[in-house]
Design an enzyme around this catalytic site. Structure first.
Site, PDB file in Angstrom:
ATOM      1  N   SER A 161       0.840  -1.199   0.000  1.00  0.00           N
ATOM      2  CA  SER A 161       0.000   0.000   0.000  1.00  0.00           C
ATOM      3  C   SER A 161       0.880   1.257   0.000  1.00  0.00           C
ATOM      4  O   SER A 161       1.656   1.451  -0.934  1.00  0.00           O
ATOM      5  CB  SER A 161      -0.972  -0.048   1.187  1.00  0.00           C
ATOM      6  OG  SER A 161      -2.014   0.891   1.037  1.00  0.00           O
ATOM      7  N   MET A 162       0.804   2.103   1.016  1.00  0.00           N
ATOM      8  CA  MET A 162       1.697   3.258   1.073  1.00  0.00           C
ATOM      9  C   MET A 162       3.152   2.828   0.919  1.00  0.00           C
ATOM     10  O   MET A 162       3.960   3.499   0.260  1.00  0.00           O
ATOM     11  CB  MET A 162       1.528   4.007   2.400  1.00  0.00           C
ATOM     12  CG  MET A 162       2.456   5.216   2.546  1.00  0.00           C
ATOM     13  SD  MET A 162       2.410   6.008   4.188  1.00  0.00           S
ATOM     14  CE  MET A 162       3.625   5.008   5.062  1.00  0.00           C
TER      15      MET A 162
END
Length: 248
Positions: free
Chosen positions: A93-94
């Protein structure tokens, strides 16, 4: 690179001095190094995992959250460069954006990872006008809960929630204000991993990563949502090992 800085930024839960390669793991928004302890154990002893501990959480709670992914990536380049070779990077994700930006900076120094694993994240130039980090607490927590991956006790317990919120908001701000900067991308292989029921990442968006490497690109879709890793640990580990051609 000073060993002290390396110890500040990374956690190695399963040291494996004889490992064939090292994998640097970059957590998701609000995530901490300990969230990837199981992944580390499953990879050991042939792959030694070093998971990044971002400031503002767990044993780095007293440090300010870095809410700019370019700034965060700049601070991590020396940390990763200190690892013995060969090494690869994995971001969820991030963390996928951080891993990509760190890899760009490493390659500018002539350090090319064996592979770049990008999990649960669309390509870097696909923008969505999200501003969840500016929402009121109830709305913000509803968004965090929608994606899963955050233990219910963290959201339900007022004291723990108060400790976790600054890192969560700071990370969401970092993600939502990130803008890809044109320039040299990467030459190493990219392996994009995604869940078929991810509420925020379309499979077609994941394919966008193919345009950001001059090396090979592969995609693998797993059953599950944004945190498909939780239910597909063995398969993800097998994919990492297979790409790195290390022992099972």
């Amino acid at each position: 690179m000073a060993g002290q800085d390396f110890q500040v930024w990374t956690r190695c839960f399963h040291p494996a001095p004889a490992a064939e390669t090292r994998l640097v793991v970059f957590p998701h928004a609000g995530g901490s190094a300990s969230a990837y302890r199981q992944l580390s154990g499953a990879l050991s002893p042939t792959v030694e995992a070093h998971t990044v501990q971002y400031p503002g959480r767990q044993d780095r709670m007293g440090e300010p959250v870095i809410d700019d992914l370019h700034v965060l990536s700049e601070q991590l380049v020396d940390v990763v460069a200190a690892l013995p070779k060969p090494f690869a990077l994995f971001g969820h994700s991030m963390g996928a954006i951080v891993a990509f930006e760190v890899t760009r900076r490493l390659e500018a120094r002539g350090l090319v990872p064996a592979a770049l694993f990008l999990s649960a994240r669309r390509g870097p130039d696909i923008l969505r006008k999200d501003s969840h980090h500016l929402a009121d607490e109830a709305t913000f927590l509803a968004e965090v809960s929608r994606l899963g991956g955050t233990a219910a006790m963290i959201l339900d317990d007022p004291d723990i929630r108060a400790l976790a919120l600054p890192a969560l908001r700071g990370d969401y701000k970092a993600v939502e204000t990130y803008r890809y900067r044109p320039g040299p991308d990467v030459t190493c292989p990219i392996v994009a991993l995604t869940g078929n029921a991810d509420p925020v990442v379309d499979v077609s968006d994941v394919e966008n990563w193919a345009g950001y490497t001059t090396g090979s690109f592969e995609k693998e879709v797993f059953e599950g949502g944004h945190f498909f890793l939780d239910d597909n640990l063995d398969a993800v580990v097998a994919r990492i090992r297979g790409t790195l051609t290390v022992s099972p």
